[in-house]
Scaffold this motif. Sequence first.
Motif, short mmCIF file in Angstrom:
data_model
loop_
_atom_site.label_atom_id
_atom_site.label_comp_id
_atom_site.label_asym_id
_atom_site.label_seq_id
_atom_site.Cartn_x
_atom_site.Cartn_y
_atom_site.Cartn_z
N THR A 106 0.83 -1.20 0.00
CA THR A 106 0.00 0.00 0.00
C THR A 106 0.86 1.25 0.00
O THR A 106 0.59 2.22 -0.71
N SER A 107 1.94 1.23 0.78
CA SER A 107 2.83 2.39 0.86
C SER A 107 3.43 2.73 -0.50
O SER A 107 3.52 3.90 -0.88
N ALA A 108 3.82 1.71 -1.26
CA ALA A 108 4.40 1.94 -2.58
C ALA A 108 3.38 2.56 -3.53
O ALA A 108 3.70 3.46 -4.32
N LEU A 109 2.14 2.10 -3.46
CA LEU A 109 1.10 2.62 -4.36
C LEU A 109 0.71 4.05 -4.00
O LEU A 109 0.46 4.87 -4.89
N LYS A 110 0.66 4.37 -2.71
CA LYS A 110 0.24 5.70 -2.28
C LYS A 110 1.12 6.80 -2.85
O LYS A 110 0.64 7.90 -3.14
N GLU A 111 2.38 6.49 -3.04
CA GLU A 111 3.31 7.50 -3.55
C GLU A 111 3.01 7.89 -5.00
O GLU A 111 3.48 8.92 -5.48
N HIS A 112 2.25 7.07 -5.69
CA HIS A 112 1.97 7.30 -7.11
C HIS A 112 0.51 7.68 -7.35
O HIS A 112 0.06 7.68 -8.50
N LEU A 113 -0.21 8.01 -6.28
CA LEU A 113 -1.62 8.35 -6.41
C LEU A 113 -1.93 9.65 -5.67
O LEU A 113 -1.23 10.02 -4.73
N PRO A 114 -3.00 10.34 -6.07
CA PRO A 114 -3.40 11.55 -5.35
C PRO A 114 -3.78 11.23 -3.90
O PRO A 114 -4.18 10.10 -3.59
N GLU A 115 -3.70 12.23 -3.04
CA GLU A 115 -4.05 12.04 -1.63
C GLU A 115 -5.51 11.61 -1.46
O GLU A 115 -5.85 10.94 -0.49
N SER A 116 -6.35 11.99 -2.39
CA SER A 116 -7.78 11.69 -2.28
C SER A 116 -8.12 10.26 -2.68
O SER A 116 -9.27 9.83 -2.53
N SER A 117 -7.16 9.52 -3.20
CA SER A 117 -7.42 8.14 -3.64
C SER A 117 -7.37 7.18 -2.45
O SER A 117 -6.42 7.23 -1.66
N GLY A 118 -8.37 6.33 -2.35
CA GLY A 118 -8.30 5.24 -1.39
C GLY A 118 -7.47 4.11 -1.98
O GLY A 118 -7.50 3.89 -3.19
N VAL A 119 -6.71 3.42 -1.13
CA VAL A 119 -5.84 2.34 -1.61
C VAL A 119 -5.97 1.13 -0.69
O VAL A 119 -5.77 1.24 0.52
N ILE A 120 -6.31 -0.01 -1.27
CA ILE A 120 -6.34 -1.26 -0.53
C ILE A 120 -5.63 -2.32 -1.36
O ILE A 120 -5.95 -2.53 -2.53
N THR A 121 -4.63 -2.97 -0.77
CA THR A 121 -3.94 -4.06 -1.46
C THR A 121 -4.35 -5.38 -0.84
O THR A 121 -4.48 -5.50 0.38
N PHE A 122 -4.57 -6.35 -1.70
CA PHE A 122 -4.99 -7.67 -1.21
C PHE A 122 -4.51 -8.73 -2.19
O PHE A 122 -4.21 -8.45 -3.35
N LEU A 123 -4.43 -9.95 -1.71
CA LEU A 123 -4.05 -11.08 -2.54
C LEU A 123 -5.10 -12.17 -2.38
O LEU A 123 -5.26 -12.73 -1.29
N PRO A 124 -5.84 -12.47 -3.45
CA PRO A 124 -6.89 -13.48 -3.39
C PRO A 124 -6.36 -14.85 -3.78
O PRO A 124 -5.20 -15.00 -4.18
N ASN A 125 -7.20 -15.86 -3.67
CA ASN A 125 -6.86 -17.17 -4.22
C ASN A 125 -7.97 -17.64 -5.15
O ASN A 125 -9.08 -17.09 -5.15
N THR A 126 -7.69 -18.63 -5.96
CA THR A 126 -8.59 -19.01 -7.04
C THR A 126 -9.96 -19.54 -6.60
O THR A 126 -10.92 -19.39 -7.37
#
Length: 270
Positions: A106-126
Motif C-alpha cells: 500500500t505504501s508503494a502505491l500511495k506515492e503514485h496516487l493523489p491524496e484523495s485516492s483510497g488504496v487497498i492491497t490484497f491477494l486473493p486465491n482461485t
Amino acid sequence: MSLTPSTATLGIIGFGSMAQAVTDGLLREDVLPADHIQVLGRNRAKLEKNAAARGVIPAANEEDLIRRSDVILLGVLPPQVLPILDAYRDLFAQKLVLSLAAGLSTSALKEHLPESSGVITFLPNTPVAVAAGIFITDEHMRANEEQRAFYEALFSPIASIEYLPQNLVSAATAIAGCGPAFASMMAEALGDAAVKNGIPRDKAYRLAAAMLRGVGSLLLESGTHPAVIKDGVCSPGGTTICGVTSLEEDGFRSSLVHAVDAVIEREKEL
C-alpha cells in the motif's frame, strides 16, 4: 451518493486468471450487475471473448475505464502497475484503488496516487471463483470508513477477508494463495491411489475433493486444532494411524513447511 456494490461501477485493468476468478465470484453471488463491470486486457480478441462469456463490458482503453469507474481493480503484473498509476495519476482522484499485484505494498502505491485516492492491497486465491476464496489484505490500507465498508460488502460474499500487517502478507499468501496448488496435488495423489485400488477416476477425484472440503469446513466451524481431528480418526492399532505414520516417515509435514518457505524466498527474489 454512498459507495455500495449495487450502485458502484468496477473497472478491472488486467483481466487474467485471477481477475477473472474474482469476477466470476462476484457474478455468481450477484454482488455486482455484469453491466457495472468494465474490463481491459492487452490481447483484445481474448479480452472480448472472456468479457462476452461473462456479460461484462470490454473497455476501450485505460483512460476511458478509469473515468467511468468508481473503483479500479489493478490485475496487471506488478511491473505494469506503477506506470499505469503515473500515466493517469490525476484521473484516480477520489477513486478507490484495489490492487492484487504481489509484492507491491500500500505504501508503494500511495506515492503514485493523489491524496484523495483510497488504496487497498490484497491477494486473493482461485477458489474465489466459487465464492470460497480467501483475501489476504494489508491492514495498513489508506481507506476511509465508507471505502473499507464497501470493500467488505463487495468481497465478503465471495471470500474470507483476513487483515494482516504487510510483513506477514507473504507468509499468509504462501498458504492461502499457493495452497490451492498444494491441495490439488494432494487430491490428485489421493485420486491416483484410489484408482490404483480399483475406484473409477471420476469417483476418486470426487471423494478426494469432498474430503478436503469437509475437513476445511470442520476446522473452520469447530475451531478445533487440526491435531484433535487427526487424533479422532486414528484408532489405536487401526488403519489410519498406519497411514499417518507412513506420511511422517516420508516427510509429509516437513515437505509442506519447506514448500511455504520456498514460496516466501522466491517472492523476496522477485
